[in-house]
Design an enzyme around this catalytic site. Structure first.
Site, mmCIF file in Angstrom:
data_model
loop_
_atom_site.group_PDB
_atom_site.id
_atom_site.type_symbol
_atom_site.label_atom_id
_atom_site.label_comp_id
_atom_site.label_asym_id
_atom_site.label_seq_id
_atom_site.Cartn_x
_atom_site.Cartn_y
_atom_site.Cartn_z
ATOM 1 N N CYS A 15 -7.982 28.622 41.494
ATOM 2 C CA CYS A 15 -9.345 28.546 40.979
ATOM 3 C C CYS A 15 -9.536 29.526 39.820
ATOM 4 C CB CYS A 15 -10.345 28.857 42.087
ATOM 5 S SG CYS A 15 -10.217 30.569 42.694
ATOM 6 N N ALA A 73 -8.834 33.076 40.627
ATOM 7 C CA ALA A 73 -7.391 33.362 40.651
ATOM 8 C C ALA A 73 -6.856 33.576 39.242
ATOM 9 C CB ALA A 73 -6.646 32.211 41.327
ATOM 10 N N ARG A 111 0.013 39.289 41.999
ATOM 11 C CA ARG A 111 1.406 38.855 42.096
ATOM 12 C C ARG A 111 2.297 40.095 42.129
ATOM 13 N NH1 ARG A 111 2.272 34.460 37.508
ATOM 14 N NH2 ARG A 111 1.068 35.893 36.276
ATOM 15 N N HIS A 162 -8.605 32.252 33.058
ATOM 16 C CA HIS A 162 -7.892 32.960 31.989
ATOM 17 C C HIS A 162 -8.812 33.154 30.790
ATOM 18 C CE1 HIS A 162 -4.160 30.643 33.656
ATOM 19 N NE2 HIS A 162 -4.402 31.718 34.369
#
Length: 485
Positions: free
Chosen positions: A62, A65, A96, A195
């Site tokens: 999403c 994220a 990550r 982003h």
């Protein structure tokens, strides 16, 4: 030599035949078989960057994220608040796997992701006051933190909390940058919009806020490298050995100061175009900084990218580039000679987020492997247009494929290796299909540059040629024979 175009068209039709008529018609738009026309003209007919079909298992993430997990989370000297219920914060607290230099709690806050842990009362009465308290607590618990980001989860946007006003007020009170990022998960169709939103926050709140004491003609930025397993370091080694100076890298092992001084670079080198293209385009318009996309996966693409970068500088850098390639090429040839006979003609299916579905093609081909199907989770049309010329004629190209589609393609195409994300990994293990987790290198890495290719080649060989797959096939054969008795 190309792949069989008609056979692969028929194969895709067979896979999609399982859907109801309406769903099938929709999913057909997300597939295209690579042709000579598509390769030469970049003709992209498949649909992308649109909402996933309800009821199917999509591998997408999403907007939250995209912002928290990709762009902001790796900035190591800031504390990142997941503002909302505990679920999103807990699932993403470590982001990550990003290597970062420094000492935890002193000059490295990579693991310092906190959550506002929304409760029912916060949904009813709002979480603005709670957010202020959390920010004050952060400065007490982490006195060396250089800043704070607020990553808003879905309920925050739904109830209308004013994170911008709170951040502005507390930034003055605490005398540090506090960046509100309006990245609620329901925004957009995938992590891609996250982003973009995160890039806009960098532009509006931190870019250009600091100065660089000394600048030089060889100053560059690495943008969109998330330092998975040390990737950014493997890239920096080559750039610096060539004579360039990396003054900033985003976001893996990145710092707030690097974001603030990046506008002083002479060139932006962007690795993950999909996550950071908005930023380099802005910097070109606002500061006149040119940019180029580079690819350090596999020796062939690394040689090509190094020469393209060097061509933008003077003869000194260009000469250094050739010396660098001459130094490392014998090492790369040894690796290829060792692993290519073990991997040649193995068929690979890739379905990765970001740009890796096209950037890793060269690395696999250096080892003699064949990409027969490839696609993205959240790509836009331009990503596919760049992919077509890189794949063989007849290759299956897919957008946002469902779990069912990927499994069927892997079986029907007799795939030797699948490269995708963590959601897909264990399904293929159970199917007995070799799999590499290509979002964070299956806890290996780096994969970038010459150091990375040595590890990449070893990992692919270890995965494809592991004896465990034959043991699974023998066990399955025995079970079938016993069942028939």
């Amino acid at each position: 030599m190309g792949l069989d175009i008609e056979a692969n068209k028929k194969l895709v039709e067979e896979v999609l035949e399982a859907y109801p008529k309406k769903a099938k018609k929709d999913r057909e738009k997300h597939y295209q078989i690579n042709t000579e026309e598509a390769q030469t003209c970049g003709t992209c007919a498949l649909k992308s960057n649109i909402k996933s079909r309800p009821g199917v298992m999509t591998p997408r993430g999403c907007s939250y994220a995209g912002s928290k997990g990709v762009v902001w989370g790796p900035i190591k000297d800031m504390v990142h608040i997941s503002h909302g219920p505990i679920g999103c914060g807990q699932y993403s607290w470590a982001t990550r796997r990003n290597y970062a230099s420094g000492t935890l709690g002193i000059d490295n806050f990579t693991a310092m992701q906190v959550t506002s842990d929304f409760q029912e009362t916060d949904i009813v009465f709002g979480g603005d006051k709670k957010l202020e308290v959390i920010m004050r607590e952060i400065t007490e618990m982490f006195p060396l933190a250089k800043g704070i980001s607020v990553q808003s989860e879905c309920p925050v946007g739904l109830i209308g909390d004013d994170i911008e006003a709170v951040s502005k007020k507390m930034s003055r009170e605490l005398e540090m940058p506090i960046v509100p990022v309006r990245c609620e998960g329901f925004r957009g169709v995938s992590q891609s919009l996250g982003h973009h939103i995160a890039n806009d926050a960098i532009r509006d709140f931190v870019l250009g806020k600091a100065d660089l004491a000394e600048t030089g003609p060889y100053d560059v930025n690495i943008i969109g490298d998330y330092n998975i397993g040390g990737d950014a370091w493997a890239s920096r080694i080559l750039l610096e050995e060539m004579g360039l100076r990396v003054i900033a890298q985003w976001s893996g092992d990145g710092t707030l100061n690097e974001l603030e001084i990046a506008h002083k670079a002479k060139l932006n080198l962007i690795h993950c175009h999909r996550s950071m293209n908005y930023m380099v385009e802005h910097m070109e318009k606002a500061y006149g900084i040119p940019w180029m996309e580079y690819n350090f996966f596999g020796p062939s693409k690394t040689y090509e990218s190094l020469r393209a970068i060097a061509a933008l500088f003077d003869e000194t850098i260009q000469a250094n580039c050739e010396k660098l390639i001459a130094k490392y090429k014998p090492q790369m040839d040894i690796i290829i000679d060792k692993f290519k006979p073990r991997l040649e003609n193995k068929k690979v299916l890739l379905m990765i987020g970001g740009l890796r579905s096209r950037h890793t093609i060269g690395a696999y081909e250096d080892l003699g492997m064949e990409i027969v199907a490839s696609g993205y989770e959240f790509a836009h049309k331009d990503d596919y247009e760049k992919m077509f010329p890189m794949l063989k004629e007849g290759a299956v190209i897919m957008d946002d494929p469902t779990a069912y589609e990927l499994e069927e393609l892997a079986q029907k195409m007799n795939i030797d290796l699948v490269g995708s994300g963590i959601k897909e990994k264990y399904v293929y293990h159970k199917m007995g299909v070799p799999f590499r987790q290509m979002h964070s290198w299956d806890y290996s890495g780096p994969y970038h540059g010459f150091d990375g290719f040595k590890i990449f080649a070893k990992d692919m060989d270890m995965t494809v040629n592991s004896p465990v797959w034959n043991l699974m096939k023998k066990k399955e054969k025995v079970q079938k024979e016993e069942a028939s008795i």
